[in-house]
Design a protein around this motif. Structure first.
Motif, PDB file in Angstrom:
ATOM      1  N   GLU A  62       0.875  -1.233   0.022  1.00  0.00           N
ATOM      2  CA  GLU A  62       0.055  -0.084   0.060  1.00  0.00           C
ATOM      3  C   GLU A  62       0.985   1.134   0.056  1.00  0.00           C
ATOM      4  O   GLU A  62       0.403   2.237  -0.905  1.00  0.00           O
ATOM      5  CB  GLU A  62      -0.850  -0.124   1.019  1.00  0.00           C
ATOM      6  CG  GLU A  62      -2.118  -0.852   1.145  1.00  0.00           C
ATOM      7  CD  GLU A  62      -3.016  -0.924   2.360  1.00  0.00           C
ATOM      8  OE1 GLU A  62      -3.260   0.191   2.845  1.00  0.00           O
ATOM      9  OE2 GLU A  62      -3.351  -1.834   2.616  1.00  0.00           O
ATOM     10  N   ILE A  63       1.977   1.111   0.591  1.00  0.00           N
ATOM     11  CA  ILE A  63       2.809   2.461   0.876  1.00  0.00           C
ATOM     12  C   ILE A  63       3.492   2.642  -0.528  1.00  0.00           C
ATOM     13  O   ILE A  63       3.670   3.752  -1.117  1.00  0.00           O
ATOM     14  CB  ILE A  63       3.797   2.151   1.948  1.00  0.00           C
ATOM     15  CG1 ILE A  63       3.163   2.402   3.254  1.00  0.00           C
ATOM     16  CG2 ILE A  63       4.929   3.365   1.829  1.00  0.00           C
ATOM     17  CD1 ILE A  63       4.061   2.116   4.438  1.00  0.00           C
ATOM     18  N   LYS A  64       4.119   1.616  -1.304  1.00  0.00           N
ATOM     19  CA  LYS A  64       4.390   1.628  -2.579  1.00  0.00           C
ATOM     20  C   LYS A  64       3.644   2.284  -3.655  1.00  0.00           C
ATOM     21  O   LYS A  64       3.928   2.957  -4.379  1.00  0.00           O
ATOM     22  CB  LYS A  64       5.082   0.150  -3.148  1.00  0.00           C
ATOM     23  CG  LYS A  64       6.151  -0.073  -2.383  1.00  0.00           C
ATOM     24  CD  LYS A  64       6.778  -1.336  -3.089  1.00  0.00           C
ATOM     25  CE  LYS A  64       8.097  -1.753  -2.149  1.00  0.00           C
ATOM     26  NZ  LYS A  64       8.747  -2.945  -2.634  1.00  0.00           N
ATOM     27  N   GLU A  65       2.211   1.998  -3.353  1.00  0.00           N
ATOM     28  CA  GLU A  65       1.056   2.405  -4.472  1.00  0.00           C
ATOM     29  C   GLU A  65       0.986   3.710  -4.191  1.00  0.00           C
ATOM     30  O   GLU A  65       0.549   4.681  -5.123  1.00  0.00           O
ATOM     31  CB  GLU A  65       0.026   1.481  -4.254  1.00  0.00           C
ATOM     32  CG  GLU A  65      -0.178   0.131  -4.530  1.00  0.00           C
ATOM     33  CD  GLU A  65      -1.639  -0.597  -3.941  1.00  0.00           C
ATOM     34  OE1 GLU A  65      -2.378   0.172  -3.748  1.00  0.00           O
ATOM     35  OE2 GLU A  65      -1.394  -2.066  -4.192  1.00  0.00           O
ATOM     36  N   LEU A  66       1.589   4.199  -3.177  1.00  0.00           N
ATOM     37  CA  LEU A  66       1.445   5.790  -3.144  1.00  0.00           C
ATOM     38  C   LEU A  66       2.209   6.581  -4.001  1.00  0.00           C
ATOM     39  O   LEU A  66       1.911   7.692  -4.146  1.00  0.00           O
ATOM     40  CB  LEU A  66       1.641   6.366  -1.584  1.00  0.00           C
ATOM     41  CG  LEU A  66       0.688   5.794  -0.598  1.00  0.00           C
ATOM     42  CD1 LEU A  66       0.973   6.248   0.719  1.00  0.00           C
ATOM     43  CD2 LEU A  66      -0.887   6.238  -0.749  1.00  0.00           C
ATOM     44  N   ASN A  67       3.188   5.944  -4.484  1.00  0.00           N
ATOM     45  CA  ASN A  67       4.303   6.555  -5.394  1.00  0.00           C
ATOM     46  C   ASN A  67       4.827   7.846  -4.893  1.00  0.00           C
ATOM     47  O   ASN A  67       4.884   8.789  -5.684  1.00  0.00           O
ATOM     48  CB  ASN A  67       3.437   6.770  -6.901  1.00  0.00           C
ATOM     49  CG  ASN A  67       3.264   5.503  -7.499  1.00  0.00           C
ATOM     50  OD1 ASN A  67       3.807   4.372  -7.190  1.00  0.00           O
ATOM     51  ND2 ASN A  67       2.083   5.284  -8.235  1.00  0.00           N
TER      52      ASN A  67
END
Length: 118
Positions: free
Chosen positions: A13-18
């Protein structure tokens, strides 16, 4: 009912925040400086008190405690500034690695006491 997430799901989820790398690096540096400013005083005090032989074990525990608090603060400030309440359960990312370091530190202090270096 509260949903239980795995650490890998939280990281995804944190990586999806870009969030850009430059922003992550700046926020990591700022969180480290703020946290260090809070705990540097007690750490320096404990290090200076290591001249007293009879208290070395206790002071080593104090240094370990301050280091653990430093780790928790750095990670908490960093993750809170990165995710800005868009990702839940980030405390799992903080607690597990910190407890591993704390337990390894306790084991090291115990071994040092057993050998007689502290």
């Amino acid at each position: 009912m509260m949903e239980v997430k795995k650490i890998s799901e939280i990281n995804a989820e944190i990586k999806e925040l870009n969030v850009p790398r430059k922003e992550k690096a700046i926020k990591a540096l700022i969180s480290f400086i703020i946290s260090l400013a809070v705990v540097i005083g007690p750490i320096i005090l404990f290090v200076n008190l290591l001249i007293y032989r009879q208290y070395r074990g206790l002071l080593a525990l104090g240094i370990l405690a301050m280091t653990t608090i430093l780790m928790i603060m750095v990670q908490k400030i960093y993750y809170e500034s990165i995710v800005r309440k868009r990702v839940a359960n980030i405390n799992k990312l903080i607690i597990i690695p910190t407890m591993v370091v704390f337990v390894l530190g306790l084991a090291l202090i115990y071994l040092m006491a057993k050998v007689g270096t502290i």
